[in-house]
Design a protein around this motif. Structure first.
Motif, short mmCIF file in Angstrom:
data_model
loop_
_atom_site.label_atom_id
_atom_site.label_comp_id
_atom_site.label_asym_id
_atom_site.label_seq_id
_atom_site.Cartn_x
_atom_site.Cartn_y
_atom_site.Cartn_z
N ARG A 66 82.23 3.40 21.86
CA ARG A 66 81.10 2.94 22.64
C ARG A 66 81.44 1.72 23.48
NH1 ARG A 66 79.66 4.97 17.87
NH2 ARG A 66 77.91 6.46 17.79
N CYS A 67 80.76 1.61 24.62
CA CYS A 67 81.03 0.50 25.53
C CYS A 67 79.74 0.05 26.19
CB CYS A 67 82.05 0.91 26.59
SG CYS A 67 82.35 -0.35 27.85
N LYS A 68 79.55 -1.25 26.23
CA LYS A 68 78.46 -1.84 26.99
C LYS A 68 79.08 -2.72 28.07
CE LYS A 68 74.61 -5.12 26.52
NZ LYS A 68 73.75 -4.39 27.49
N SER A 97 76.36 -6.84 32.35
CA SER A 97 75.12 -6.55 33.04
C SER A 97 75.26 -6.72 34.55
CB SER A 97 74.03 -7.50 32.52
OG SER A 97 72.81 -7.29 33.19
N SER A 124 74.00 0.59 31.24
CA SER A 124 74.40 -0.37 30.21
C SER A 124 75.09 0.26 29.01
CB SER A 124 73.17 -1.16 29.74
OG SER A 124 72.20 -0.29 29.21
N PHE A 125 75.49 1.54 29.13
CA PHE A 125 76.08 2.18 27.97
C PHE A 125 76.95 3.36 28.38
CE2 PHE A 125 76.53 3.05 23.62
CZ PHE A 125 76.31 4.40 23.35
N GLN A 170 82.65 -3.58 23.06
CA GLN A 170 83.11 -2.29 22.58
C GLN A 170 82.89 -2.19 21.07
OE1 GLN A 170 87.15 -2.30 25.13
NE2 GLN A 170 86.73 -0.32 24.14
#
Lengths: 114, 114
Positions: free
Chosen positions: B22-24, B27, B73-74, B6
């Protein structure tokens, strides 16, 4: 509808003493049950989970929890508490649905006395 | 794996400004959740996505809040315009195994609106 109740908002225990945090859930079928821990300033970390099988599950940091269907409970236990266990603990329930949504309890804040 | 990422970790902004969190996710995970945590209201689910599609945004407090997930991924959570009552810690979590309900949390973004 699913719901989770953590009846204890705040608990204080002495270091070295045993600990039990209560969690009751409401769900029609076999629930997916979780305990998370949140240390100050941190995100939630998964401690342990129950999906099926053995009703006594072991987690990280020496924690365990027991699923009791008759009591709709999933209490968290630790035989000897360490000062580093001071944190907030959240119980959560899911339905195994594809969306992976969880319902969280309101949390129990654990303080550890030296 | 790096876990859920984050950014920013801390954000201080003035009332009326736009804020983007924002967050990733991890995977391979196909579910993503945005939560808000405050002392008064505890942990609240704002919105969640499954396979990049918003499934339930009933927890979004007002039209000032919006979330997107343009790819796997986002994700972003936007507040426009921000208000002091939006001050909170915002968590992103992701979940992978379909039906496992097991969520992994990021470290959170602490938002302060002055």
């Amino acid at each position: 509808a699913q719901s989770v109740t953590q009846p204890d908002i705040h608990i204080t225990v002495s270091e070295g003493a045993s600990l039990e945090l209560r969690c009751n859930y409401s769900y029609g079928a076999t629930p997916y049950l979780f305990w998370y821990v949140q240390s100050p300033g941190q995100g939630l970390q998964l401690l342990l989970k129950y999906f099926s099988g053995d009703t006594l599950v072991q987690g990280i940091k020496g924690f365990e929890a027991e699923f009791k269907r008759s009591q709709s409970s999933f209490n968290l236990r630790k035989p000897s508490v360490h000062w580093s266990d001071a944190a907030e603990y959240f119980c959560a329930v899911g339905n195994g649905g594809a969306t992976n949504k969880l319902i969280f309890g309101t949390g129990t804040l654990l303080a550890v006395q030296p | 794996d790096a876990g859920v990422i984050q950014s920013p970790r801390h954000e201080v902004t003035e009332m009326g400004q736009e804020v983007t969190l924002r967050c990733k996710p991890i995977s391979g995970h196909n579910s993503l959740f945005w939560y808000r945590q405050t002392m008064m209201r505890g942990l609240e689910l704002l919105i969640y996505f499954n396979n990049n599609v918003p499934i339930d945004d009933s927890g979004m407090p007002e039209d000032r809040f919006s979330a997107k997930m343009p790819n796997a991924s986002f994700s972003t959570l936007k507040i426009q315009p921000s208000e002091p009552r939006d001050s909170a810690v915002y968590f992103c979590a992701s979940s992978g195994d379909r039906g496992s309900n097991e969520q992994y949390f990021g470290p959170g973004t602490r938002l302060t609106v002055t």
